[in-house]
Design an enzyme around this catalytic site. Structure first.
Site, mmCIF file in Angstrom:
data_model
loop_
_atom_site.group_PDB
_atom_site.id
_atom_site.type_symbol
_atom_site.label_atom_id
_atom_site.label_comp_id
_atom_site.label_asym_id
_atom_site.label_seq_id
_atom_site.Cartn_x
_atom_site.Cartn_y
_atom_site.Cartn_z
ATOM 1 N N HIS A 263 44.925 38.657 21.164
ATOM 2 C CA HIS A 263 46.124 39.066 20.175
ATOM 3 C C HIS A 263 45.798 39.486 18.947
ATOM 4 O O HIS A 263 46.500 40.074 18.202
ATOM 5 C CB HIS A 263 46.891 37.828 20.131
ATOM 6 C CG HIS A 263 46.535 36.622 19.106
ATOM 7 N ND1 HIS A 263 47.248 35.932 18.259
ATOM 8 C CD2 HIS A 263 45.378 36.150 18.917
ATOM 9 C CE1 HIS A 263 46.402 34.879 17.710
ATOM 10 N NE2 HIS A 263 45.675 35.123 17.966
ATOM 11 N N HIS A 264 44.296 39.557 18.586
ATOM 12 C CA HIS A 264 43.797 39.980 17.398
ATOM 13 C C HIS A 264 43.362 41.304 17.584
ATOM 14 O O HIS A 264 42.807 42.359 16.701
ATOM 15 C CB HIS A 264 42.477 39.152 16.611
ATOM 16 C CG HIS A 264 43.031 37.810 16.182
ATOM 17 N ND1 HIS A 264 43.878 37.897 14.941
ATOM 18 C CD2 HIS A 264 42.747 36.861 16.449
ATOM 19 C CE1 HIS A 264 44.271 36.545 14.846
ATOM 20 N NE2 HIS A 264 43.508 36.024 15.703
ATOM 21 N N SER A 265 43.227 41.934 18.929
ATOM 22 C CA SER A 265 42.476 43.261 19.317
ATOM 23 C C SER A 265 43.722 44.466 19.070
ATOM 24 O O SER A 265 44.731 44.491 19.431
ATOM 25 C CB SER A 265 42.296 43.148 20.827
ATOM 26 O OG SER A 265 41.825 44.720 21.172
ATOM 27 N N HIS A 304 47.873 34.680 12.971
ATOM 28 C CA HIS A 304 48.778 35.915 13.066
ATOM 29 C C HIS A 304 48.053 36.799 14.061
ATOM 30 O O HIS A 304 46.914 37.317 13.891
ATOM 31 C CB HIS A 304 49.096 36.513 11.825
ATOM 32 C CG HIS A 304 49.944 37.698 12.030
ATOM 33 N ND1 HIS A 304 49.848 39.131 11.553
ATOM 34 C CD2 HIS A 304 51.095 37.892 12.529
ATOM 35 C CE1 HIS A 304 50.638 40.041 11.846
ATOM 36 N NE2 HIS A 304 51.734 39.028 12.407
ATOM 37 N N ASP A 306 47.707 39.967 14.437
ATOM 38 C CA ASP A 306 47.784 41.263 13.953
ATOM 39 C C ASP A 306 47.520 42.186 14.651
ATOM 40 O O ASP A 306 48.146 43.802 14.726
ATOM 41 C CB ASP A 306 46.775 41.345 12.871
ATOM 42 C CG ASP A 306 45.419 41.120 13.341
ATOM 43 O OD1 ASP A 306 45.063 40.049 14.215
ATOM 44 O OD2 ASP A 306 44.444 41.436 12.532
#
Length: 669
Positions: A263-265, A304, A306
């Site tokens: 989910h940070h990619s 988060h 992002d």
């Protein structure tokens, strides 16, 4: 004369009113009827022409697996046809009446647990770094073992009849996968694979394998990384197939145990352990193959997402793509810039996140104003919905219940608003609304009360019961708008205790099981944590073995991929990798001078422009001249040759940051 086996009585009785008497006993399957139909067609052109027998069933594209009555018009025309004695016999299938495939069992009340053994192929291979550095690498293959123990605990508590278990060992070529390219553009998959292929040579030369511009404190590569990522994509595809295709027995809920997280990619930018965005890849696959029109991402990782939010913006078409890419020498020689995904017709995606605003990527003292703004955005407009809620501290269970009811549950209210509006405005085709939605969970467990303090360094967490409660609310939302479709993908969670207890709670929530705080007391979680260790053994006393925790650990350990050890040689790998890395929890100390997702305390972050640090003499090397402790943070395969020691050393400054110092004969000081 047409010959064949005797007529089956049930077929005969079913067709008797429509079959002329002179054909009774000769017409035995629809296959023969279709052959006769073809012969009738031949006769229409030339009634005197000899009939051409059908040599192979494939010529007319028929199957004998389904038995159906012949149409009345065909039967009538057959009755007018005089069968000729000189016609050669037709060869019939050996199996006279193949049994139709049994309908799949109804699994709509079960949760599928999907394992991904190939995920462990992504390994940290910088063997020349000190053990102190190795101890800080928390995104490790052993996370899958902890997840397996949590799975075993959930099955033990809820019952085996509540779950299905499957292992995905398929792979998908990243460079040929349209839904990966939809999320990451056409060049990023090729770029990533190229870097992984070149990693072994760089690692063997004691150089960093990641290019300049990457955060080498969080991200690492090996040739096995490609296998892991392609296995992850295949596992995500399998989860979507099982949930969206009723062929598999109407499974409606699936948890996928995969790594690395995603989910940070961003489209063309890796970050925070993440190389591809798993949840968005799954959404695009579901849209392309099953016509999903709307997707909800519920992200309950401590950090988060992002990257996931950024991709939502880019796919919405509301902003131009101005991503900065890498400026290393290798990339600068390529023509043109990599192109992130462009807006086109696709599913409408809502992103809903619960996270700690003080943690990565909005770390206190390191975050930019833009990052803080993004992690605090709340908007529902233009077919786009992004809603962020920040975690809050609590002192008592009652206080947490109040926070959940008044703050955290807002995510579900906004998700309902988004889906209800979409459902209302959906166009109608052929009398049906063009609306098909799915719920995707970014399931991170690093917000757990049992996570290591180094990762959860700002003191904001949730009780283990939260994961069951949040998940039950997600299932309720899915039952209302999405025909119950829920796909959960493992994101964060870096201590054995947090992952095992969090996965257990999460899976009980997927099945709507009542939660009891007795399931996750400190004593229980300590036992589960021990069960994640490589050298765990069951108690010897019969009384202790009757404990459900022991049974849960035994069951979970049986699910662990490849005997719970890191593979010594990934497929097609030209370099060896550490074997059985038993990485300890994050160490405490003074912050380094750069923001990373993992603990920044006592963690050196190496510069890409320098060779990898080591020691100046063999006697002082952390890997040579002494054996690792029995329970130390890493063990090196005795069959592997220790790499040459680079002529560098690492020093810690007075402010706590780390720097690389070369020998004086190599560097003007």
């Amino acid at each position: 004369m047409i010959t064949g086996p005797p007529v089956r009585q049930d077929i005969l009785e079913h067709n008797r009113p429509a079959i002329p008497e002179h054909l009774v006993g000769r017409l035995w399957t629809p296959s023969v009827g279709i052959r006769l139909q073809k012969e009738i067609s031949n006769d229409e052109h030339d009634p005197e022409a000899p009939r051409t027998p059908v040599k192979d069933e494939a010529e007319v594209g028929i199957s004998t697996t389904v038995i159906t009555p012949l149409p009345d018009d065909i039967v009538e025309r057959i009755s007018q046809l005089q069968l000729r004695e000189e016609q050669p016999p037709i060869k019939l299938p050996k199996e006279e009446f193949p049994k139709p495939a049994a309908p799949p069992a109804d699994n709509s009340n079960k949760t599928l647990l999907l394992l991904s053994p190939l995920s462990q192929m992504h390994v940290f291979s910088r063997k020349w770094v000190p053990k102190r550095y190795l101890a800080s690498i928390v995104e490790r293959p052993q996370r899958l073992n902890s997840s397996a123990v949590g799975i075993g605990a959930a099955i033990t508590l809820a019952g085996a009849e509540e779950y299905l278990l499957e292992s995905s060992v398929a792979t998908v070529d990243l460079e040929e996968c349209p839904h990966v390219m939809k999320v990451h553009g056409k060049r990023w998959p090729s770029r990533l694979k190229s870097l992984c292929r070149s990693a072994p040579n760089k690692l063997n030369e004691n150089k960093l394998e990641v290019p300049e511009g990457w955060n080498s404190g969080d991200i690492y590569l090996s040739e096995g990384t490609v296998t892991a990522l392609e296995g992850v994509v295949a596992a995500v595809e399998t989860a979507v197939d099982r949930v969206f295709d009723d062929t598999y027995g109407s499974v409606r809920r699936c948890f996928v145990s995969i790594r690395p997280p995603g989910h940070h990619s961003h489209p063309c930018t890796p970050s925070g352990f993440c190389l591809i965005n798993n949840v968005h890849v799954g959404i695009q696959y579901a849209a392309a193959k099953y016509g999903m029109t709307h997707a909800i991402i519920l992200d309950f990782d401590l950090h988060h997402g992002d990257g996931s939010q950024d991709i939502c913006w880019k796919l919405s078409g509301l902003e131009e793509h101005n991503d900065e890419f890498y400026t290393d020498e290798e990339n600068s020689q390529q023509e043109g810039e990599p192109v992130p995904p462009t807006n086109s017709a696709g599913p409408k995606i809502g992103y809903f996140s619960l996270h700690d605003i003080n943690s990565f990527p909005t770390e206190v003292g390191y975050a930019t104003a833009e990052q803080i703004k993004n992690a605090s955005t709340c908007v529902i407009a233009h077919d786009l919905c992004i809603w962020n809620v920040h975690m809050e501290p609590y002192s008592t269970p009652e206080e947490f219940d109040e926070i959940y009811a008044n703050r955290y549950s807002e995510l579900f209210e906004r998700a309902k608003q988004f889906l209800r509006a979409a459902q209302t405005r959906a166009p109608i085709f052929d009398g049906k609304k063009d609306f098909k939605a799915g719920i995707f969970l970014s399931a991170g467990f690093d917000g757990s009360e049992f996570e290591d303090k180094g990762m959860q360094r700002h003191g904001v967490h949730v009780p283990t019961s939260f994961y069951s409660r949040f998940t039950r609310d997600a299932v309720t939302l899915a039952n209302t708008f999405c025909d119950g479709r829920v796909i959960s993908l493992l994101e964060g969670g870096y201590s054995d205790a947090a992952i095992a207890s969090g996965v257990m709670s999460h899976l009980l929530g997927l099945q709507g099981q009542e939660w009891s705080d007795e399931y996750a007391t400190s004593a229980v979680v300590r036992q589960l944590e021990k069960g994640c260790k490589p050298r765990w053994s069951a108690p010897k006393t019969a009384q202790a073995n009757d404990n459900w925790i022991v049974e849960a650990i035994k069951l979970g350990r049986s699910f662990r991929p490849a005997g719970s050890s890191v593979p010594s040689s990934p497929p097609s790998s030209t370099t060896s990798t550490p074997n059985n890395q038993q990485i300890s929890s994050v160490m405490s100390g003074t912050p380094a001078g750069r923001m990373v997702l993992r603990d920044r305390k006592s963690t050196p972050v190496y510069s890409h422009t320098q060779r990898a640090p080591g020691t100046t003499s063999k006697s002082s090397s952390p890997l040579v001249g002494r054996k690792p402790p029995r329970d130390g943070p890493t063990t090196i395969d005795q069959h592997e040759q220790t790499p040459a020691i680079p002529k560098h050393r690492i020093m810690q400054k007075e402010d706590g940051s780390w720097t690389i110092v070369e020998q004086m004969n190599n560097l003007n000081i």
